[in-house]
Design an enzyme around this catalytic site. Structure first.
Site, mmCIF file in Angstrom:
data_model
loop_
_atom_site.group_PDB
_atom_site.id
_atom_site.type_symbol
_atom_site.label_atom_id
_atom_site.label_comp_id
_atom_site.label_asym_id
_atom_site.label_seq_id
_atom_site.Cartn_x
_atom_site.Cartn_y
_atom_site.Cartn_z
ATOM 1 N N GLU A 108 0.835 -1.202 0.000
ATOM 2 C CA GLU A 108 0.000 0.000 0.000
ATOM 3 C C GLU A 108 0.869 1.250 0.000
ATOM 4 O OE1 GLU A 108 -2.661 1.258 -0.551
ATOM 5 O OE2 GLU A 108 -4.387 0.414 0.475
ATOM 6 N N ASP A 109 0.362 2.310 -0.588
ATOM 7 C CA ASP A 109 1.070 3.578 -0.530
ATOM 8 C C ASP A 109 0.872 4.251 0.822
ATOM 9 O OD1 ASP A 109 -1.575 3.632 -1.487
ATOM 10 O OD2 ASP A 109 -1.379 5.695 -2.167
ATOM 11 N N ASP A 112 -4.396 5.382 6.246
ATOM 12 C CA ASP A 112 -4.896 6.572 6.936
ATOM 13 C C ASP A 112 -5.898 6.114 7.999
ATOM 14 O OD1 ASP A 112 -5.743 9.071 7.695
ATOM 15 O OD2 ASP A 112 -6.525 9.672 5.757
ATOM 16 N N PHE A 161 -2.414 16.674 4.015
ATOM 17 C CA PHE A 161 -2.929 15.988 2.829
ATOM 18 C C PHE A 161 -1.782 15.895 1.824
ATOM 19 C CE2 PHE A 161 -5.069 15.268 -1.132
ATOM 20 C CZ PHE A 161 -5.989 14.295 -0.770
ATOM 21 N N ARG A 174 -0.504 12.430 -9.180
ATOM 22 C CA ARG A 174 0.030 11.098 -8.908
ATOM 23 C C ARG A 174 1.446 10.913 -9.436
ATOM 24 N NH1 ARG A 174 -4.008 7.448 -7.223
ATOM 25 N NH2 ARG A 174 -6.030 7.770 -8.208
HETATM 26 C C1 PRP Z 1 -5.934 5.523 -0.836
HETATM 27 C C2 PRP Z 1 -4.684 4.702 -0.613
HETATM 28 C C3 PRP Z 1 -5.149 3.544 0.205
HETATM 29 C C4 PRP Z 1 -6.330 4.130 0.976
HETATM 30 C C5 PRP Z 1 -5.924 4.353 2.388
HETATM 31 O O1 PRP Z 1 -6.623 4.987 -1.924
HETATM 32 O O2 PRP Z 1 -4.108 4.290 -1.828
HETATM 33 O O3 PRP Z 1 -5.584 2.460 -0.594
HETATM 34 O O4 PRP Z 1 -6.676 5.382 0.358
HETATM 35 O O5 PRP Z 1 -6.924 5.015 3.082
HETATM 36 P P1 PRP Z 1 -7.621 4.475 4.397
HETATM 37 O O6 PRP Z 1 -6.555 3.872 5.282
HETATM 38 O O7 PRP Z 1 -8.191 5.746 4.975
HETATM 39 O O8 PRP Z 1 -8.670 3.469 4.009
HETATM 40 P P2 PRP Z 1 -7.849 5.733 -2.646
HETATM 41 O O9 PRP Z 1 -9.140 5.185 -2.094
HETATM 42 O O10 PRP Z 1 -7.651 7.213 -2.565
HETATM 43 O O11 PRP Z 1 -7.715 5.222 -4.135
HETATM 44 P P3 PRP Z 1 -6.466 5.343 -5.129
HETATM 45 O O12 PRP Z 1 -5.376 4.442 -4.582
HETATM 46 O O13 PRP Z 1 -6.996 4.825 -6.430
HETATM 47 O O14 PRP Z 1 -6.051 6.782 -5.179
#
Ligand code: PRP
Length: 189
Positions: A108-109, A112, A161, A174
Site C-alpha cells: 500500500e502507498d 490513513d 494531505f 500522482r
Molecule cells: C488511498 C490509498 C489507500 C487508501 C488508504 O486509496 O491508496 O488504498 O486510500 O486510506 P484508508 O486507510 O483511509 O482506508 P484511494 O481510495 O484514494 O484510491 P487510489 O489508490 O486509487 O487513489
C-alpha cells in the site's frame, strides 16, 4: 537550487531520494523474512502503483532474498468526501491469480483511517494464503478508525494531505516523483 513546483503544490515533504531509501530499507527487511521462499506482491491500485514497482525492484537487488517475486494488483474504491474516505470499501478489480497456499505481501502507498487495509486483510485472508503481511510506504496514524497490523513501514506521514508518488487529489499529482503538501486553498474548506 530552487525547485519549481507545479501549481497547487505548497512544498515537498519527502524527496524522491528519501522515498528510494525507505523502499530499500523495507526491501532489506522483506528479503530477510522471505529468504528462500516464493513471494507474491499484491499492489493496491492506483495509489500503490509506484511503490509496488520500486519495492519489487529494490527487493531484486538484495542478495539472498525470496527465490522469486511475482506481481499482482487489486483495486478498491472507498466512498467519502473529496479528501477523506468513509470506511465503505468496495472491490473494483480482483487479482489475476489465486493466492491459496502462497506467501502474500499486500503493498500500500498509505494507511490513513485503516478501512482499506482492514477490508483487504480480511478478504485476502479468507483465501487461505500460506501467510499474509502488509508493507506500507506511508503510515498516517493520526485518524485511524480501525486497528490494522502493518508489518513493514517505510515512513511516518506528516498530518497533512499528501500527494505525489501515486497519491492523488481528484486524480491529479500522482506522477510527481516526490511527496508534497497541497496548498490549503486547493482543498475544500
Ligand atoms: C488511498 C490509498 C489507500 C487508501 C488508504 O486509496 O491508496 O488504498 O486510500 O486510506 P484508508 O486507510 O483511509 O482506508 P484511494 O481510495 O484514494 O484510491 P487510489 O489508490 O486509487 O487513489
Amino acid at each position: 537550487m530552487q525547485q519549481t513546483l507545479p501549481p497547487g503544490i505548497e512544498r515537498v515533504l519527502v524527496t524522491a531520494e528519501e522515498i528510494a531509501d525507505a523502499n530499500r530499507r523495507m526491501a532489506e527487511a522483506i528479503a530477510r523474512d522471505y529468504a528462500g521462499r516464493s513471494l507474491v506482491l499484491i499492489g493496491v491500485l492506483k495509489g500503490a502503483l509506484f511503490v509496488t514497482a520500486d519495492l519489487a525492484r529494490a527487493l531484486a537487488e538484495v542478495p539472498g532474498g525470496p527465490t522469486d517475486v511475482q506481481l499482482d494488483f487489486i483495486a478498491v474504491s472507498s466512498y467519502g468526501n473529496a479528501h477523506r474516505s468513509s470506511g465503505e470499501v468496495r472491490l473494483t478489480q480482483d487479482t489475476t491469480h489465486a493466492i491459496e497456499g502462497r506467501h502474500v505481501l499486500i503493498v500500500e502507498d498509505i494507511v490513513d483511517n485503516g478501512h482499506t487495509l482492514h477490508y483487504l486483510r480480511a478478504m485476502l485472508g479468507n483465501r487461505q494464503p500460506a501467510s499474509l503481511r502488509v508493507a506500507v510506504l506511508l503510515d498516517k496514524p493520526y485518524h485511524r478508525a480501525v486497528d490494522v497490523p502493518i508489518d513493514y513501514v517505510g515512513l511516518t506521514c506528516p498530518d497533512e494531505f499528501v500527494v505525489g508518488y501515486g497519491l492523488d487529489y481528484q486524480e491529479r499529482y500522482r506522477t510527481l516523483p516526490y511527496l508534497a503538501k497541497l496548498r490549503p486553498e486547493v482543498l475544500p474548506a
